[in-house]
Design a protein around this motif. Structure first.
Motif, PDB file in Angstrom:
ATOM      1  N   THR A 170      -2.700 -58.570 -71.111  1.00  0.00           N
ATOM      2  CA  THR A 170      -3.467 -59.632 -70.462  1.00  0.00           C
ATOM      3  C   THR A 170      -2.697 -60.933 -70.573  1.00  0.00           C
ATOM      4  N   TYR A 171      -2.651 -61.657 -69.509  1.00  0.00           N
ATOM      5  CA  TYR A 171      -1.931 -62.936 -69.526  1.00  0.00           C
ATOM      6  C   TYR A 171      -2.787 -64.008 -70.178  1.00  0.00           C
ATOM      7  N   THR A 172      -2.208 -64.723 -71.120  1.00  0.00           N
ATOM      8  CA  THR A 172      -2.926 -65.788 -71.824  1.00  0.00           C
ATOM      9  C   THR A 172      -2.223 -67.134 -71.694  1.00  0.00           C
ATOM     10  N   GLY A 173      -1.199 -67.186 -70.839  1.00  0.00           N
ATOM     11  CA  GLY A 173      -0.442 -68.413 -70.681  1.00  0.00           C
ATOM     12  C   GLY A 173      -1.084 -69.382 -69.704  1.00  0.00           C
ATOM     13  N   PRO A 174      -0.397 -70.475 -69.421  1.00  0.00           N
ATOM     14  CA  PRO A 174      -0.943 -71.509 -68.514  1.00  0.00           C
ATOM     15  C   PRO A 174      -0.977 -71.027 -67.073  1.00  0.00           C
ATOM     16  N   THR A 175      -1.940 -71.540 -66.321  1.00  0.00           N
ATOM     17  CA  THR A 175      -2.033 -71.226 -64.889  1.00  0.00           C
ATOM     18  C   THR A 175      -2.122 -72.499 -64.048  1.00  0.00           C
ATOM     19  N   ASN A 176      -1.678 -73.608 -64.660  1.00  0.00           N
ATOM     20  CA  ASN A 176      -1.734 -74.884 -63.948  1.00  0.00           C
ATOM     21  C   ASN A 176      -0.419 -75.197 -63.227  1.00  0.00           C
ATOM     22  N   THR A 177       0.506 -74.227 -63.206  1.00  0.00           N
ATOM     23  CA  THR A 177       1.751 -74.377 -62.460  1.00  0.00           C
ATOM     24  C   THR A 177       1.893 -73.203 -61.500  1.00  0.00           C
ATOM     25  N   GLU A 178       2.760 -73.356 -60.510  1.00  0.00           N
ATOM     26  CA  GLU A 178       2.979 -72.265 -59.561  1.00  0.00           C
ATOM     27  C   GLU A 178       3.534 -71.036 -60.274  1.00  0.00           C
ATOM     28  N   ALA A 179       4.514 -71.248 -61.186  1.00  0.00           N
ATOM     29  CA  ALA A 179       5.098 -70.123 -61.914  1.00  0.00           C
ATOM     30  C   ALA A 179       4.049 -69.424 -62.772  1.00  0.00           C
ATOM     31  N   GLY A 180       3.182 -70.209 -63.419  1.00  0.00           N
ATOM     32  CA  GLY A 180       2.131 -69.638 -64.247  1.00  0.00           C
ATOM     33  C   GLY A 180       1.179 -68.781 -63.436  1.00  0.00           C
ATOM     34  N   LYS A 181       0.851 -69.236 -62.233  1.00  0.00           N
ATOM     35  CA  LYS A 181      -0.033 -68.463 -61.361  1.00  0.00           C
ATOM     36  C   LYS A 181       0.642 -67.166 -60.915  1.00  0.00           C
ATOM     37  N   ALA A 182       1.949 -67.244 -60.641  1.00  0.00           N
ATOM     38  CA  ALA A 182       2.683 -66.044 -60.231  1.00  0.00           C
ATOM     39  C   ALA A 182       2.707 -65.010 -61.355  1.00  0.00           C
ATOM     40  N   VAL A 183       2.942 -65.461 -62.584  1.00  0.00           N
ATOM     41  CA  VAL A 183       2.974 -64.554 -63.735  1.00  0.00           C
ATOM     42  C   VAL A 183       1.588 -63.954 -63.978  1.00  0.00           C
ATOM     43  N   ALA A 184       0.548 -64.779 -63.867  1.00  0.00           N
ATOM     44  CA  ALA A 184      -0.819 -64.285 -64.061  1.00  0.00           C
ATOM     45  C   ALA A 184      -1.135 -63.186 -63.045  1.00  0.00           C
ATOM     46  N   PHE A 185      -0.690 -63.384 -61.803  1.00  0.00           N
ATOM     47  CA  PHE A 185      -0.910 -62.358 -60.776  1.00  0.00           C
ATOM     48  C   PHE A 185      -0.193 -61.071 -61.154  1.00  0.00           C
ATOM     49  N   ALA A 186       1.065 -61.195 -61.606  1.00  0.00           N
ATOM     50  CA  ALA A 186       1.834 -59.999 -61.968  1.00  0.00           C
ATOM     51  C   ALA A 186       1.150 -59.224 -63.087  1.00  0.00           C
ATOM     52  N   TYR A 187       0.636 -59.931 -64.084  1.00  0.00           N
ATOM     53  CA  TYR A 187      -0.079 -59.267 -65.176  1.00  0.00           C
ATOM     54  C   TYR A 187      -1.292 -58.491 -64.641  1.00  0.00           C
ATOM     55  N   ALA A 188      -1.971 -59.078 -63.683  1.00  0.00           N
ATOM     56  CA  ALA A 188      -3.180 -58.452 -63.153  1.00  0.00           C
ATOM     57  C   ALA A 188      -2.876 -57.160 -62.383  1.00  0.00           C
ATOM     58  N   GLN A 189      -1.598 -56.940 -62.028  1.00  0.00           N
ATOM     59  CA  GLN A 189      -1.229 -55.738 -61.282  1.00  0.00           C
ATOM     60  C   GLN A 189      -0.710 -54.625 -62.181  1.00  0.00           C
ATOM     61  N   LEU A 190      -0.672 -54.829 -63.488  1.00  0.00           N
ATOM     62  CA  LEU A 190      -0.202 -53.784 -64.401  1.00  0.00           C
ATOM     63  C   LEU A 190      -1.021 -52.508 -64.202  1.00  0.00           C
ATOM     64  N   GLY A 191      -0.318 -51.403 -64.051  1.00  0.00           N
ATOM     65  CA  GLY A 191      -0.984 -50.126 -63.830  1.00  0.00           C
ATOM     66  C   GLY A 191      -1.159 -49.759 -62.374  1.00  0.00           C
ATOM     67  N   CYS A 192      -0.877 -50.692 -61.450  1.00  0.00           N
ATOM     68  CA  CYS A 192      -0.975 -50.375 -60.020  1.00  0.00           C
ATOM     69  C   CYS A 192       0.167 -49.435 -59.623  1.00  0.00           C
ATOM     70  N   PRO A 193      -0.045 -48.558 -58.664  1.00  0.00           N
ATOM     71  CA  PRO A 193       0.993 -47.576 -58.313  1.00  0.00           C
ATOM     72  C   PRO A 193       2.170 -48.192 -57.568  1.00  0.00           C
ATOM     73  N   TYR A 194       3.340 -47.582 -57.761  1.00  0.00           N
ATOM     74  CA  TYR A 194       4.506 -47.925 -56.950  1.00  0.00           C
ATOM     75  C   TYR A 194       4.383 -47.193 -55.614  1.00  0.00           C
ATOM     76  N   VAL A 195       4.499 -47.955 -54.521  1.00  0.00           N
ATOM     77  CA  VAL A 195       4.523 -47.384 -53.172  1.00  0.00           C
ATOM     78  C   VAL A 195       5.581 -48.136 -52.383  1.00  0.00           C
ATOM     79  N   PHE A 196       6.613 -47.425 -51.907  1.00  0.00           N
ATOM     80  CA  PHE A 196       7.667 -48.163 -51.200  1.00  0.00           C
ATOM     81  C   PHE A 196       7.128 -48.728 -49.898  1.00  0.00           C
ATOM     82  N   GLY A 197       7.563 -49.948 -49.599  1.00  0.00           N
ATOM     83  CA  GLY A 197       7.112 -50.643 -48.397  1.00  0.00           C
ATOM     84  C   GLY A 197       5.813 -51.390 -48.570  1.00  0.00           C
TER      85      GLY A 197
END
Length: 294
Positions: A170-197
């Motif tokens: 789970t992401y616990t870092g800052p989300t008040n920056t663009e990079a922080g929001k991008a990382v938070a999104f990536a954390y939320a996708q953990l476990g999602c399947p790989y599908v090419f395209g």
């Protein structure tokens, strides 16, 4: 076996990025075609709405002794016919010149829009064929890769093609920056399947560059769809990497998003899920090309 698997994986990564690029080109072409079709419909409506005015001009041309073919030209629903006779039409009396100019201009717009629509329609068909051919090739490569991987342990697979991380966190870092929001999104996708395209949402899956693009899109930042385009962004020295940076691997054919602490979140390969993995693990460390910042 290792050499064969490395070759298959590299071919697969390159083809997936090409597939992503063609998919993006196809989506853009479809958008252009929709816009042009609306333009064609608008110009056609304008052209047809002028038929009453055109009929009046034709009647006057007949009454004042102009060539009888004038009526047929002016009342034609074919804008190309009107254009082909425009040199003749402009010699009609100056009292009707402004109306005739409007007819010719509208006919020109409609003919041009129709021609552009035909070109884009042809391009869309070509891109669809290209996409289908690439998908067929990828399906064959993936099947071969899976056949080899089925004979290996999970640790051996991670060493040879990447992955091997965890799908929890789970992401616990800052989300008040663009990079922080991008990382938070990536954390939320953990476990999602790989599908090419694919570029999400989770149920549809992600490929590697689809995940990084979607992460930054969630932060309101548009970055290129494929890994080669992402490698054209601002390069960052490894010593200055920050969470949110895009990490490139294997000749820029694979990407992940750096989340700090020497870790990245990656959509590794077909058959795997989005995971958090150490940059120091064997495949990632040996294939690391550099970091890039949107």
């Amino acid at each position: 076996m290792q050499a064969k698997l490395n070759k298959l994986t590299n071919q697969e990564d390159v083809l997936i990025q090409r597939y992503d690029r063609v998919s993006q080109d196809l989506a853009a072409a479809k958008q252009r075609l929709a816009l042009v079709n609306r333009e064609v419909a608008r110009d056609k409506g304008t052209f047809q709405s002028m038929q009453g005015q055109v009929g009046q001009i034709a009647s006057l041309a007949y009454e004042d002794g102009s060539m009888s073919s004038t009526a047929a030209v002016l009342t034609s629903n074919n804008p190309q016919m009107v254009l082909s006779q425009s040199a003749f039409l402009i010699h009609l009396s100056t009292s009707r010149q402004e109306q005739l100019n409007q007819v010719i201009t509208t006919a020109s717009q409609l003919a041009g829009a129709k021609q552009y629509a035909r070109r884009i329609t042809t391009a869309v068909a070509g891109l669809k064929r290209q996409l289908a051919a690439q998908k067929a090739t990828l399906d064959k490569l993936i099947a071969k890769q899976k056949g080899i991987l089925s004979t290996l342990t999970a640790q051996q697979q991670a060493t040879l093609i990447g992955g091997g991380g965890g799908t929890g966190g789970t992401y616990t870092g800052p989300t008040n920056t663009e990079a922080g929001k991008a990382v938070a999104f990536a954390y939320a996708q953990l476990g999602c399947p790989y599908v090419f395209g694919a570029a999400g949402p989770c149920g549809a899956g992600f490929d590697c560059s689809g995940l990084t693009m979607a992460a930054w899109a969630a932060a309101g930042v548009s970055i290129p769809r494929d890994s080669y385009g992402q490698a054209a962004m601002h390069a960052v020295p490894s010593s200055q990497m920050q969470p949110g940076d895009i990490l490139e691997f294997a000749g820029d054919s694979h990407v992940g998003i750096y989340v700090g602490g020497g870790m990245l979140i990656d959509a590794p390969q077909p058959g795997m899920n989005v995971e958090k993995v150490s940059l120091s693990s064997s495949w990632y460390s040996s294939n690391f090309d550099g970091a890039f910042r949107p």
